[in-house]
Scaffold this motif. Structure first.
Motif, mmCIF file in Angstrom:
data_model
loop_
_atom_site.group_PDB
_atom_site.id
_atom_site.type_symbol
_atom_site.label_atom_id
_atom_site.label_comp_id
_atom_site.label_asym_id
_atom_site.label_seq_id
_atom_site.Cartn_x
_atom_site.Cartn_y
_atom_site.Cartn_z
ATOM 1 N N VAL A 100 -0.613 -14.891 -12.083
ATOM 2 C CA VAL A 100 -0.951 -13.547 -11.271
ATOM 3 C C VAL A 100 -1.475 -12.484 -11.886
ATOM 4 C CG1 VAL A 100 0.127 -12.108 -9.394
ATOM 5 C CG2 VAL A 100 1.010 -14.466 -9.792
ATOM 6 N N ILE A 101 -2.384 -11.851 -11.363
ATOM 7 C CA ILE A 101 -2.919 -10.665 -11.863
ATOM 8 C C ILE A 101 -2.762 -9.437 -10.784
ATOM 9 C CG2 ILE A 101 -5.140 -9.197 -12.421
ATOM 10 C CD1 ILE A 101 -6.157 -11.761 -13.437
ATOM 11 N N VAL A 102 -1.458 -8.595 -10.956
ATOM 12 C CA VAL A 102 -1.417 -7.615 -10.143
ATOM 13 C C VAL A 102 -2.274 -6.640 -10.191
ATOM 14 C CG1 VAL A 102 0.591 -5.739 -9.481
ATOM 15 C CG2 VAL A 102 1.269 -8.139 -10.321
ATOM 16 N N GLY A 103 -3.061 -6.281 -8.995
ATOM 17 C CA GLY A 103 -3.869 -5.166 -8.836
ATOM 18 C C GLY A 103 -3.398 -3.960 -8.300
ATOM 19 N N SER A 104 -3.598 -2.798 -8.703
ATOM 20 C CA SER A 104 -3.088 -1.383 -8.033
ATOM 21 C C SER A 104 -3.734 -1.119 -6.893
ATOM 22 C CB SER A 104 -3.119 -0.444 -9.064
ATOM 23 O OG SER A 104 -4.526 0.056 -9.436
ATOM 24 N N PRO A 105 -3.118 -0.218 -6.182
ATOM 25 C CA PRO A 105 -4.119 0.163 -5.041
ATOM 26 C C PRO A 105 -5.161 1.048 -5.636
ATOM 27 C CG PRO A 105 -2.013 1.546 -5.249
ATOM 28 C CD PRO A 105 -1.968 0.279 -6.079
ATOM 29 N N GLY A 106 -6.314 1.327 -4.775
ATOM 30 C CA GLY A 106 -7.283 2.437 -5.287
ATOM 31 C C GLY A 106 -6.929 3.626 -4.660
ATOM 32 N N CYS A 107 -7.892 4.665 -4.795
ATOM 33 C CA CYS A 107 -7.675 5.898 -4.319
ATOM 34 C C CYS A 107 -8.161 6.355 -2.807
ATOM 35 C CB CYS A 107 -8.345 6.854 -5.159
ATOM 36 S SG CYS A 107 -10.204 6.649 -5.473
ATOM 37 N N VAL A 108 -8.178 7.413 -2.464
ATOM 38 C CA VAL A 108 -8.548 7.925 -1.275
ATOM 39 C C VAL A 108 -9.405 9.081 -1.281
ATOM 40 C CG1 VAL A 108 -6.609 6.899 0.330
ATOM 41 C CG2 VAL A 108 -6.518 9.332 -0.668
ATOM 42 N N GLY A 109 -10.403 9.360 -0.404
ATOM 43 C CA GLY A 109 -11.255 10.317 -0.469
ATOM 44 C C GLY A 109 -11.167 11.328 0.759
ATOM 45 N N LYS A 110 -10.317 10.921 1.738
ATOM 46 C CA LYS A 110 -9.887 11.704 2.963
ATOM 47 C C LYS A 110 -8.744 11.472 3.362
ATOM 48 C CE LYS A 110 -14.778 11.875 4.450
ATOM 49 N NZ LYS A 110 -15.584 11.510 5.901
ATOM 50 N N VAL A 111 -7.739 12.234 4.061
ATOM 51 C CA VAL A 111 -6.871 11.819 4.887
ATOM 52 C C VAL A 111 -7.102 11.153 6.012
ATOM 53 C CG1 VAL A 111 -4.696 12.838 6.293
ATOM 54 C CG2 VAL A 111 -5.452 13.766 3.940
ATOM 55 N N PRO A 112 -6.744 9.891 6.315
ATOM 56 C CA PRO A 112 -7.308 8.973 7.406
ATOM 57 C C PRO A 112 -7.137 9.529 8.752
ATOM 58 C CG PRO A 112 -5.445 7.923 6.499
ATOM 59 C CD PRO A 112 -5.819 9.206 5.336
ATOM 60 N N HIS A 113 -8.032 10.132 9.450
ATOM 61 C CA HIS A 113 -7.766 10.509 10.897
ATOM 62 C C HIS A 113 -7.036 9.340 11.961
ATOM 63 C CE1 HIS A 113 -10.967 7.980 12.673
ATOM 64 N NE2 HIS A 113 -11.586 8.289 11.598
ATOM 65 N N TRP A 114 -7.236 8.121 11.492
ATOM 66 C CA TRP A 114 -6.796 7.047 12.362
ATOM 67 C C TRP A 114 -5.437 6.662 12.244
ATOM 68 C CZ3 TRP A 114 -10.022 6.047 8.551
ATOM 69 C CH2 TRP A 114 -9.628 5.182 7.396
ATOM 70 N N VAL A 115 -4.693 7.525 11.047
ATOM 71 C CA VAL A 115 -3.216 7.037 10.862
ATOM 72 C C VAL A 115 -2.571 8.246 11.125
ATOM 73 C CG1 VAL A 115 -1.503 6.704 9.011
ATOM 74 C CG2 VAL A 115 -3.855 5.770 8.859
ATOM 75 N N LYS A 116 -2.036 8.370 12.488
ATOM 76 C CA LYS A 116 -1.385 9.631 13.440
ATOM 77 C C LYS A 116 -0.243 10.155 12.333
ATOM 78 C CE LYS A 116 -4.492 8.972 16.231
ATOM 79 N NZ LYS A 116 -5.620 9.817 16.216
ATOM 80 N N SER A 117 0.463 9.224 11.712
ATOM 81 C CA SER A 117 1.720 9.582 11.024
ATOM 82 C C SER A 117 1.258 10.254 9.560
ATOM 83 C CB SER A 117 2.821 8.628 10.781
ATOM 84 O OG SER A 117 2.168 7.520 10.054
ATOM 85 N N GLY A 122 5.756 -10.670 -16.219
ATOM 86 C CA GLY A 122 4.880 -11.601 -17.237
ATOM 87 C C GLY A 122 3.544 -11.815 -16.500
ATOM 88 N N ALA A 123 3.046 -10.922 -15.743
ATOM 89 C CA ALA A 123 1.644 -11.144 -14.916
ATOM 90 C C ALA A 123 0.743 -10.273 -15.560
ATOM 91 C CB ALA A 123 1.783 -10.536 -13.498
ATOM 92 N N GLY A 124 -0.627 -10.428 -15.331
ATOM 93 C CA GLY A 124 -1.710 -9.563 -15.694
ATOM 94 C C GLY A 124 -1.645 -8.322 -14.753
ATOM 95 N N PHE A 125 -2.466 -7.508 -15.108
ATOM 96 C CA PHE A 125 -2.638 -5.882 -14.650
ATOM 97 C C PHE A 125 -4.127 -5.844 -14.230
ATOM 98 C CE2 PHE A 125 -2.657 -1.446 -14.292
ATOM 99 C CZ PHE A 125 -2.318 -1.371 -12.784
ATOM 100 N N ALA A 126 -4.382 -5.633 -13.215
ATOM 101 C CA ALA A 126 -5.795 -5.025 -12.833
ATOM 102 C C ALA A 126 -5.599 -3.521 -12.479
ATOM 103 C CB ALA A 126 -6.735 -5.683 -12.042
ATOM 104 N N ASP A 127 -6.088 -2.494 -13.172
ATOM 105 C CA ASP A 127 -6.127 -0.994 -13.066
ATOM 106 C C ASP A 127 -7.261 -0.702 -12.118
ATOM 107 O OD1 ASP A 127 -5.565 1.716 -12.784
ATOM 108 O OD2 ASP A 127 -5.632 1.996 -14.903
ATOM 109 N N VAL A 128 -7.230 -0.511 -10.644
ATOM 110 C CA VAL A 128 -7.935 -0.176 -9.776
ATOM 111 C C VAL A 128 -8.231 1.247 -9.660
ATOM 112 C CG1 VAL A 128 -8.964 -0.598 -7.286
ATOM 113 C CG2 VAL A 128 -7.841 -2.490 -8.567
ATOM 114 N N PHE A 129 -6.802 1.753 -9.589
ATOM 115 C CA PHE A 129 -6.707 3.193 -9.342
ATOM 116 C C PHE A 129 -7.506 4.145 -10.149
ATOM 117 C CE2 PHE A 129 -4.477 7.236 -9.395
ATOM 118 C CZ PHE A 129 -4.717 7.712 -8.188
ATOM 119 N N VAL A 130 -7.143 4.073 -11.521
ATOM 120 C CA VAL A 130 -7.601 5.046 -12.341
ATOM 121 C C VAL A 130 -9.072 4.939 -12.501
ATOM 122 C CG1 VAL A 130 -7.760 5.852 -14.730
ATOM 123 C CG2 VAL A 130 -5.446 5.596 -13.529
#
Length: 452
Positions: free
Chosen positions: A154-171, A198-206
């Protein structure tokens, strides 16, 4: 005595895999107030010959863009591994959602290497809270262990980043910086889960965060690494994501080397390529591995796949949708896409190198050090063949979304899942065969003459 207690408490704090923001000695300049844990160097090759790769994630994975780039790369750049790929993106999904469906949808196909990319929906588009981190760690860890229990790396990927507060997520609450600090915390936790299991890691966020900042400096404030809606990237963001996962696999990026000696007009080519003929300083080569393009001539891009692969004729101003932009924001060509031409033994100060239908002038010193043809030539002799492979990959991955979401989880699957699997696998086999048929050796010509 007091100093000893301080060091003891600090050591215990750093040793915990908990849901508090991990503390390290530096902050991320692109996101004040965020401290990324250092990502470990990749010290092993996670990709193995014959691997069955499962690419798992949420709607960003279901866009079928970074997953398409990964499958394209594994097909044409490292064909010696002979891997197969499936993508399992599901819009809106969190780690516990995939955990609930992975036996039904994924494990039945016996993956041997899985990548995960969860956290975007898990962070709930709000400032970080302890309960969010606890749930993320628990469910992501369970996903990793389930894969490992079935024999998959397994290679665990991190989440990425956002550029806006999503308008479709009301909460959704907080600022863009608040959400990115929350996502960054999940990135740190994903790294800790990977290390613990003991998994791999993919740094997507930074890399995405930094590419976004650098892109705005280079291309202007309209550049959006996380896409126009601020969450779903376009080609630039997906190019950075693909880079992160391919790097995490441990691939060395060596596509090939052509060594030319002008004293006797000879050439040596590396494995994956073969010399067809040499006439003077013109060499015809047949390549069984392709360099990866940052764009394709519009004339060779098929009508079918959507979104279309970026065209070389695209005008500046929409770098958000540009792989060229992505490959300039991260070292894709340097780390993953090296097709080197090395020329020595000549007497001229500079040479015109013609590769296919394009030519460029390089100094003798540049050629002696080595020129990366994949980076130096935007349009390459591989373009038409690559376009056919990419179209076949896009068609297969689009079917994989329909197979899982509409059939396995639709009326056919509820009536008789095993029958639905058999019938859809027959169709997918035809799409896999189309990829294999599209990937063919490419014969191309390289000539090196004094620039004068």
């Amino acid at each position: 005595m007091r100093a000893k207690w301080i060091f003891l408490v600090l050591g215990l704090s750093l040793g915990l895999i908990a849901c508090r923001t991990p503390q390290v000695a530096f902050q991320e300049p692109a996101l004040p107030g965020y401290v990324p844990l250092p990502a470990p160097s990749v010290t092993r090759l996670w990709l193995q010959p014959g691997d069955r790769v499962a690419i798992c994630g949420d709607s960003i994975t279901e866009q079928r863009m970074y997953s398409r780039l990964i499958e394209d790369y594994l097909t044409v750049c490292v064909p010696q591994y002979q891997v197969s790929v499936r993508q399992y993106g599901w819009s809106g999904e969190r780690a516990p959602g995939f955990l609930a469906r992975m036996t039904n949808d994924c494990l039945r196909f016996r993956p041997t290497l899985a990548t995960t990319c969860y956290g975007m929906n898990d962070h709930e588009y709000r400032p970080y809270e302890e309960r969010i981190g606890r749930a993320y760690v628990e469910n992501l860890g369970a996903v990793v262990r389930a894969f490992q229990a079935h024999g998959a790396r397994v290679i665990v990927g991190s989440p990425g980043c956002v550029g806006k507060v999503p308008h479709w997520v009301k909460s959704a609450t907080g600022t863009v910086a608040d959400l990115n600090r929350s996502l960054g915390t999940l990135r740190n936790l994903a790294l800790q889960v990977a290390e613990r299991e003991g998994a791999g890691f993919a740094d997507v966020f930074v890399p995405m965060l930094r590419a976004g900042e650098l892109g705005r400096q280079r291309f202007g404030t309209n550049f959006m690494i996380a896409g126009q809606d601020g969450v779903h990237p376009d080609w630039a963001g997906h190019g950075v994501m693909a880079y992160a996962f391919l790097k995490a696999m441990g691939l060395d990026g060596d596509i090939g080397t052509f060594m030319v000696d002008l004293r006797d007009n000879s050439i040596r080519v590396s494995p994956g390529h073969e010399l067809v003929s040499a006439v003077g300083r013109t060499f015809t080569i047949r390549s069984h591995r392709y360099a990866f393009p940052a764009c394709l001539p519009r004339a060779v891009i098929p009508e079918g796949p959507r979104p279309a692969f970026p065209a070389c004729e695209d005008e500046p101003g929409n770098e958000t949708a540009s792989l060229r932009a992505a490959f300039g924001l991260v070292p894709f060509h340097q780390d993953l896409n090296r097709l080197m031409l090395v020329v020595r033994g000549g007497s001229a100060g500079s040479y015109r190198v013609r590769w296919g239908n394009t030519s460029k002038v390089f100094t003798a010193a540049e050629l002696a050090r080595g020129v990366n043809l994949a980076e130096a030539f935007e349009e390459t002799p591989f373009a038409a063949a690559f376009a056919r492979v990419d179209a076949a990959v896009a068609a297969k991955q689009a079917f994989e979304t329909r197979q899982v979401k509409q059939i396995f989880h639709g009326p056919e699957g509820r009536a008789d899942l095993e029958k639905a699997v058999r019938q859809t696998e027959a169709e997918r086999d035809r799409l896999v065969a189309a990829i294999r048929a599209a990937f063919v050796p490419v014969t191309h010509t390289l000539s090196i003459l004094p620039a004068s």
